[in-house]
Write a protein that holds these residues in place. Structure first.
Motif, PDB file in Angstrom:
ATOM      1  N   ASN A  22       0.822  -1.177  -0.053  1.00  0.00           N
ATOM      2  CA  ASN A  22       0.034  -0.048   0.126  1.00  0.00           C
ATOM      3  C   ASN A  22       0.859   1.233  -0.104  1.00  0.00           C
ATOM      4  OD1 ASN A  22      -2.435  -1.285   0.174  1.00  0.00           O
ATOM      5  ND2 ASN A  22      -2.232  -1.780   2.311  1.00  0.00           N
ATOM      6  N   VAL A  23       0.874   1.983  -0.962  1.00  0.00           N
ATOM      7  CA  VAL A  23       1.580   3.228  -1.162  1.00  0.00           C
ATOM      8  C   VAL A  23       0.558   4.583  -0.902  1.00  0.00           C
ATOM      9  CG1 VAL A  23       3.001   4.725  -2.745  1.00  0.00           C
ATOM     10  CG2 VAL A  23       2.962   2.099  -2.743  1.00  0.00           C
ATOM     11  N   PRO A  24       0.931   5.242   0.051  1.00  0.00           N
ATOM     12  CA  PRO A  24       0.067   6.376   0.112  1.00  0.00           C
ATOM     13  C   PRO A  24      -0.106   7.229  -0.849  1.00  0.00           C
ATOM     14  CG  PRO A  24       1.711   6.576   1.568  1.00  0.00           C
ATOM     15  CD  PRO A  24       2.036   5.358   0.924  1.00  0.00           C
ATOM     16  N   SER A  25      -1.279   8.010  -1.260  1.00  0.00           N
ATOM     17  CA  SER A  25      -1.050   8.943  -2.230  1.00  0.00           C
ATOM     18  C   SER A  25      -0.288  10.096  -2.020  1.00  0.00           C
ATOM     19  CB  SER A  25      -2.662   9.585  -2.411  1.00  0.00           C
ATOM     20  OG  SER A  25      -3.493   8.373  -2.653  1.00  0.00           O
ATOM     21  N   MET A  26       0.270  10.508  -3.058  1.00  0.00           N
ATOM     22  CA  MET A  26       1.288  11.423  -2.701  1.00  0.00           C
ATOM     23  C   MET A  26       1.333  12.403  -4.132  1.00  0.00           C
ATOM     24  SD  MET A  26       5.091   9.602  -2.936  1.00  0.00           S
ATOM     25  CE  MET A  26       4.361   8.593  -1.603  1.00  0.00           C
ATOM     26  N   ALA A  27       1.881  13.712  -3.820  1.00  0.00           N
ATOM     27  CA  ALA A  27       1.898  14.639  -5.155  1.00  0.00           C
ATOM     28  C   ALA A  27       3.059  13.873  -5.980  1.00  0.00           C
ATOM     29  CB  ALA A  27       2.421  15.886  -4.600  1.00  0.00           C
ATOM     30  N   PRO A  28       3.060  14.129  -7.213  1.00  0.00           N
ATOM     31  CA  PRO A  28       3.943  13.512  -8.186  1.00  0.00           C
ATOM     32  C   PRO A  28       5.396  14.429  -8.008  1.00  0.00           C
ATOM     33  CG  PRO A  28       2.591  14.922  -9.462  1.00  0.00           C
ATOM     34  CD  PRO A  28       2.017  14.752  -8.241  1.00  0.00           C
ATOM     35  N   VAL A  29       6.476  13.759  -8.032  1.00  0.00           N
ATOM     36  CA  VAL A  29       7.804  14.282  -8.010  1.00  0.00           C
ATOM     37  C   VAL A  29       8.288  14.489  -9.340  1.00  0.00           C
ATOM     38  CG1 VAL A  29      10.329  14.051  -7.144  1.00  0.00           C
ATOM     39  CG2 VAL A  29       8.414  12.818  -6.089  1.00  0.00           C
ATOM     40  N   PRO A  30       8.357  15.879  -9.804  1.00  0.00           N
ATOM     41  CA  PRO A  30       8.906  16.185 -11.196  1.00  0.00           C
ATOM     42  C   PRO A  30      10.337  15.873 -11.157  1.00  0.00           C
ATOM     43  CG  PRO A  30       8.581  18.135  -9.744  1.00  0.00           C
ATOM     44  CD  PRO A  30       7.928  16.978  -8.792  1.00  0.00           C
ATOM     45  N   GLY A  31      10.604  15.953 -12.651  1.00  0.00           N
ATOM     46  CA  GLY A  31      12.054  16.060 -12.804  1.00  0.00           C
ATOM     47  C   GLY A  31      12.636  14.736 -13.281  1.00  0.00           C
ATOM     48  N   LEU A  32      11.715  13.538 -13.298  1.00  0.00           N
ATOM     49  CA  LEU A  32      12.381  12.374 -13.822  1.00  0.00           C
ATOM     50  C   LEU A  32      12.556  12.315 -15.215  1.00  0.00           C
ATOM     51  CD1 LEU A  32      10.117  10.010 -11.350  1.00  0.00           C
ATOM     52  CD2 LEU A  32      12.639  10.855 -11.157  1.00  0.00           C
ATOM     53  N   CYS A  33      13.436  11.438 -15.593  1.00  0.00           N
ATOM     54  CA  CYS A  33      13.530  11.225 -16.992  1.00  0.00           C
ATOM     55  C   CYS A  33      12.940   9.815 -17.293  1.00  0.00           C
ATOM     56  CB  CYS A  33      15.027  11.333 -17.399  1.00  0.00           C
ATOM     57  SG  CYS A  33      15.106  10.924 -19.131  1.00  0.00           S
TER      58      CYS A  33
ATOM     59  N   GLU B  78       4.303  14.006 -18.689  1.00  0.00           N
ATOM     60  CA  GLU B  78       4.587  15.479 -18.991  1.00  0.00           C
ATOM     61  C   GLU B  78       3.744  16.328 -18.316  1.00  0.00           C
ATOM     62  OE1 GLU B  78       4.683  15.841 -23.183  1.00  0.00           O
ATOM     63  OE2 GLU B  78       6.508  14.870 -23.441  1.00  0.00           O
ATOM     64  N   ASP B  79       2.542  15.889 -18.302  1.00  0.00           N
ATOM     65  CA  ASP B  79       1.593  16.906 -17.353  1.00  0.00           C
ATOM     66  C   ASP B  79       1.928  16.905 -15.814  1.00  0.00           C
ATOM     67  OD1 ASP B  79      -0.851  18.466 -17.361  1.00  0.00           O
ATOM     68  OD2 ASP B  79      -1.483  16.899 -15.855  1.00  0.00           O
ATOM     69  N   LEU B  80       2.716  15.529 -15.522  1.00  0.00           N
ATOM     70  CA  LEU B  80       3.180  15.636 -14.139  1.00  0.00           C
ATOM     71  C   LEU B  80       4.635  16.282 -14.070  1.00  0.00           C
ATOM     72  CD1 LEU B  80       2.012  11.674 -13.632  1.00  0.00           C
ATOM     73  CD2 LEU B  80       0.914  13.821 -12.249  1.00  0.00           C
ATOM     74  N   GLY B  81       5.067  16.736 -14.947  1.00  0.00           N
ATOM     75  CA  GLY B  81       6.385  17.284 -14.816  1.00  0.00           C
ATOM     76  C   GLY B  81       7.616  16.489 -15.056  1.00  0.00           C
ATOM     77  N   HIS B  82       7.359  15.327 -15.680  1.00  0.00           N
ATOM     78  CA  HIS B  82       8.546  14.536 -16.044  1.00  0.00           C
ATOM     79  C   HIS B  82       8.898  14.765 -17.751  1.00  0.00           C
ATOM     80  CE1 HIS B  82       7.654  12.425 -12.534  1.00  0.00           C
ATOM     81  NE2 HIS B  82       6.490  12.024 -12.742  1.00  0.00           N
ATOM     82  N   ARG B  83      10.131  14.378 -17.713  1.00  0.00           N
ATOM     83  CA  ARG B  83      10.604  14.244 -19.184  1.00  0.00           C
ATOM     84  C   ARG B  83      10.593  12.934 -19.760  1.00  0.00           C
ATOM     85  NH1 ARG B  83      15.905  14.162 -21.864  1.00  0.00           N
ATOM     86  NH2 ARG B  83      16.782  13.623 -19.880  1.00  0.00           N
ATOM     87  N   VAL B  84      10.162  12.888 -21.033  1.00  0.00           N
ATOM     88  CA  VAL B  84       9.788  11.590 -21.366  1.00  0.00           C
ATOM     89  C   VAL B  84      10.401  11.316 -22.880  1.00  0.00           C
ATOM     90  CG1 VAL B  84       7.921  10.174 -22.320  1.00  0.00           C
ATOM     91  CG2 VAL B  84       7.390  11.728 -20.593  1.00  0.00           C
ATOM     92  N   ILE B  85      11.017   9.966 -22.702  1.00  0.00           N
ATOM     93  CA  ILE B  85      11.766   9.650 -24.097  1.00  0.00           C
ATOM     94  C   ILE B  85      10.647   8.498 -24.493  1.00  0.00           C
ATOM     95  CG2 ILE B  85      13.762   8.421 -25.201  1.00  0.00           C
ATOM     96  CD1 ILE B  85      15.502   9.726 -23.069  1.00  0.00           C
TER      97      ILE B  85
END
Length: 640
Positions: free
Chosen positions: A517-528, A547-554
C-alpha cells in the motif's frame, strides 16, 4: 423235349453268368454252406483285388478284419442269413493288398426246392468314399459344435421355426445366466424386456429375418436374474433343401461395456471440443479486451488532460464527465471479457464464505426484491477458499440475479457451501485435492438441455435484445477456472437451477502476496522516463500524462528501439514498458535492461494478467486502462 429244356437252361445260365460278370460296381459271388467261395465276378475282382483262380476255394472270412474274425462276425453273418432269410450290414473289409474299404454287405441263403441249404449269394458294395465323406462331415460337425460351445463372448443358439430354443452354448449361459436344461424348449422372447414383448419385437425379429434373410439390431435384453444388458443381435433363417423354413440361428453379444465406453469417449470428445472452443473464444476475447484497454487508456488519459486544461464551463465539464462514464463502462466490459478469458488480475486470499455472503446479504436482498426468499446453508466444518473477494462477490451477485430473473413470480434461492475432498479424477473434472463448493440454488423455470449447453458461452443470453451482455456466466466460468476450480451448472426445465463454484481450499501456497500500500502523494517532477509501447496512441497518451506531471519523456515503439535509446541515454531514471509487444515483450526488455543497468526501476504496463517468471514477477504492474493518479502511485512505488 427234356434235352431242349436242358439246352435252354444252359443258355440262360450262361447269360446270367455273363450278366453277373459284367457288373463291376458290386462284388457278387457264391459261397457254399461252410463259407467257401465258389464263384467270383468282375466287380469282386475290381475292388477286392483277387483273381478268380486265387480266391475260389478260400473261406470268405479272409475279407474280414482280424478283429472281426476273432469276434466271430463272419459265421454270425451266415447264421443270420440262414435263420432270418437275409443278412445286411456295413463294416470294414480287407483287400488283397491289405488296405481297408468300407462295404455294404447283403447275404441271402440259397435253398433247393425241398428247403435244403445249398449255399449263399453274397453282394458287397464299396462305400469307402461315402463313409469318408460321412466321417469328414461328422468330424466337421463335431469341430463346429466344439467351436460354438467353446465361444464364451457370444451367445450362439438355434431356434425352431416358432422361436423355441433347440440348443444353447457356453456364451449364452455366461451372458444370459441360464443353464441349457432351464432354457431349451422355451420361447426366445423370455430374453426381451416386457415393453418389447408387448410391442411384438420378438415376432418382428423372426419375420424380418425370414423375409429379408437377416435381422440385426441393438437393444436391451434381460438376464435370468432380471438385470438388463445392451445387446447386439443377429438372426439368420435356416432353410431346408426344399425351401422349407427349418428355424433360425441367433447370435447375441453383450455390448454394454463397449457402449458405455463409447458413450464415455463421446462425452470426453465433447468436453474436449467444448474446452477447445472456450479456449479459442477466450483467446479471442482476451485479445479484444487487450486492444480495447489500449483504446480506453488513450481515451481516459486524454479526457483527464482535457478536463484539467479546460475552464469550469459546466457544459464542457458535463460532456467530459459523460464521456468518462462511457469509457468506464467500457472498462467494466473489458474486465468481464478478461474474466471469461482468464486474463484478469486476481488477488487470491483466504475467503471465509459465510462472512462474505453475510457482507453482501443486504445488497442481495435489495436486488432480489420481496418476492424472492433468500436462505443460507453452510457446513459447520467449512474451510476458507482461495479466491479473489471482489470477483467472488460479483460472481455470487451475478448468479443470484440470474436466479431472480428465472423466478418472475417469486421463489426461493438457497446459498450454501461445503468442503469436499476430490481423490478420484476419473469421477470428477477436478484434479485431486480439497475444495470448497459454493452453490446457488433456485426453484425457477430452469433450462432445457440446449440452453444449458450454451449457458456459459460468451455473449449468449436468454434475456432478450439489449437486456444483457451475455458475459455473466462466462465471466464466472473464467474466473473460477483461473482460480484452479470449476464452474458447474445443473438445470432442469420446470424444476430449477443449481450453480456450483468449486474453489481450492486456501493454503499458504495458493494465496497472493500482500499488496504494498503506497499512500497517495504529489508527483515528484524532474524524472527522465523511458516509455515503451508498440501502440502509438497509448504511447502518446502516456507521454502526455507523464509530461503533465512534470516528467521528461523519451518514447520508443519497440523493445529493440528502447534498448538503443537506453544505451544512448544514461540519464534515464525510470522505464515504463508495455508487456505485450511483438519480437521482444516487456519482460524480455526488462531482462535486457537489468543486464545493462540493474538498479533502474521498471514498471510493466499490461492490459491483462500474464504469466511471468523470474525477477519480473517482483516488478510493479500498471493495469490498463490507467489514470494519472494510478501513474503517480505506481511511480512512487517503483522509485521507493
Amino acid at each position: 423235349m427234356s434235352g431242349d429244356r436242358t439246352k435252354t437252361s444252359a443258355i440262360e445260365d450262361s447269360r446270367f453268368r455273363l450278366l453277373i460278370d459284367a457288373v463291376v460296381d458290386y462284388a457278387i459271388y457264391m459261397i457254399d454252406p461252410d463259407g467257401i467261395i465258389t464263384s467270383w465276378n468282375a466287380g469282386a475282382r475290381r475292388f477286392k483285388g483277387y483273381e478268380e483262380a486265387e480266391i475260389l476255394g478260400e473261406h470268405f472270412s479272409r475279407f474280414y478284419t482280424e478283429t472281426d474274425r476273432h469276434a466271430g462276425l463272419p459265421q454270425r453273418a451266415l447264421d443270420t442269413a440262414r435263420n432270418e432269410g437275409r443278412f445286411e450290414g456295413e463294416g470294414w473289409r480287407v483287400r488283397k493288398d491289405g488296405t481297408h474299404f468300407w462295404s455294404h454287405v447283403v447275404i441271402d441263403p440259397i435253398l433247393d426246392a425241398s428247403g435244403v441249404l445249398l449255399g449263399y449269394a453274397k453282394i458287397t458294395r464299396d462305400l469307402t468314399d461315402r463313409k469318408m465323406a460321412e466321417e469328414t462331415l461328422k468330424q466337421s460337425e463335431q469341430q463346429f459344435r466344439l467351436l460354438v460351445q467353446s465361444v464364451t463372448d457370444y451367445a450362439i443358439y438355434m431356434l425352431d421355426a416358432s422361436g423355441r430354443l433347440t440348443n444353447w452354448n457356453l456364451g449364452a449361459q455366461r451372458i444370459k445366466g441360464y443353464r441349457p436344461e432351464e432354457v431349451i424348449g422355451q420361447h426366445f422372447s423370455i430374453f426381451y424386456t416386457p415393453d418389447d414383448r408387448e410391442a411384438g419385437e420378438p415376432q418382428r425379429a423372426l419375420e424380418t429375418a425370414a423375409r429379408e434373410g437377416r435381422f440385426e439390431n441393438k437393444a436391451w435384453r434381460l438376464r435370468k436374474d432380471g438385470t438388463q444388458f445392451f445387446a447386439h443381435v443377429v438372426v439368420d433363417p435356416i432353410w431346408g433343401e426344399t425351401g422349407m423354413l427349418l428355424g433360425f440361428a441367433k447370435i447375441t453379444r453383450d455390448i454394454t461395456e463397449v457402449t458405455q465406453a463409447q458413450h464415455a469417449l463421446e462425452q470426453t470428445r465433447e468436453a474436449l471440443f467444448q474446452a477447445q472452443k472456450m479456449q479459442a473464444i477466450g483467446q479471442l476475447s482476451g485479445g479484444i479486451a487487450h486492444d480495447f484497454n489500449n483504446l480506453l487508456t488513450v481515451i481516459l488519459g486524454n479526457l483527464e488532460i482535457v478536463r484539467k486544461r479546460v475552464g469550469e464551463d459546466p457544459k464542457i465539464v458535463r460532456l467530459l464527465e459523460n464521456a468518462t462514464q462511457g469509457a468506464m463502462r467500457g472498462v467494466s466490459l473489458t474486465q468481464r471479457m478478461l474474466a471469461f478469458a482468464r486474463r484478469q488480475e486476481l488477488k487470491t486470499e483466504a475467503v471465509e464464505i459465510p462472512a462474505l455472503i453475510q457482507g453482501i446479504t443486504g445488497l442481495l436482498r435489495s436486488s432480489l426484491g420481496p418476492a424472492v426468499k433468500l436462505q443460507t446453508r453452510f457446513a459447520a466444518d467449512l474451510e476458507p477458499a482461495a479466491a479473489d473477494v471482489n470477483q467472488l462477490e460479483l460472481a455470487v451477485l451475478n448468479l443470484a440475479t440470474n436466479a431472480r430473473d428465472a423466478m418472475p413470480d417469486g421463489g426461493k434461492i438457497v446459498i450454501g457451501a461445503r468442503t469436499e475432498e476430490i481423490s478420484d479424477p476419473a469421477k470428477s473434472s477436478l484434479p485431486p485435492g480439497r475444495y470448497v463448493c459454493l452453490s446457488v440454488v433456485d426453484n425457477g423455470t430452469g433450462m432445457d438441455a440446449a440452453t444449458l449447453a450454451s449457458a456459459t458461452d460468451p455473449f449468449f443470453t436468454t434475456k432478450g435484445v439489449g437486456k444483457g451482455t451475455g458475459l455473466g456466466l462466462s465471466m464466472v466460468h473464467g474466473f473460477i477456472a483461473q482460480l484452479g476450480g470449476r464452474f458447474i451448472l445443473k438445470s432442469e426445465k420446470g424444476v430449477g437451477t443449481t450453480a456450483e463454484l468449486w474453489m481450492p481450499v486456501a493454503t499458504p501456497g495458493s494465496l497472493a502476496k500482500p499488496a504494498i500500500n503506497v499512500p497517495s502523494m504529489a508527483p515528484v517532477p524532474g524524472l527522465c522516463v523511458l516509455v515503451v509501447d508498440d501502440d502509438s496512441l497509448v504511447l502518446t497518451s502516456t507521454s502526455l500524462l507523464l509530461e503533465d506531471l512534470g516528467h521528461r519523456v523519451i518514447s520508443a515503439v519497440s523493445g529493440a528501439q528502447a534498448l538503443e535509446v537506453f544505451g544512448k541515454s544514461p540519464a534515464i531514471d525510470l522505464v515504463i514498458t508495455d508487456m505485450a509487444m511483438p519480437h521482444m515483450n516487456g519482460a524480455q526488455l526488462a531482462q535486457a535492461i537489468r543486464g545493462i543497468k540493474p538498479q533502474v526501476p521498471i514498471i510493466l504496463a499490461t492490459g491483462y494478467a500474464e504469466r511471468l517468471e523470474g525477477f519480473v514477477t517482483e516488478l510493479p504492474r500498471l493495469s490498463k486502462p490507467f489514470t494519472q493518479l494510478h501513474l503517480v502511485e505506481i511511480i512512487a512505488q517503483a522509485m521507493k
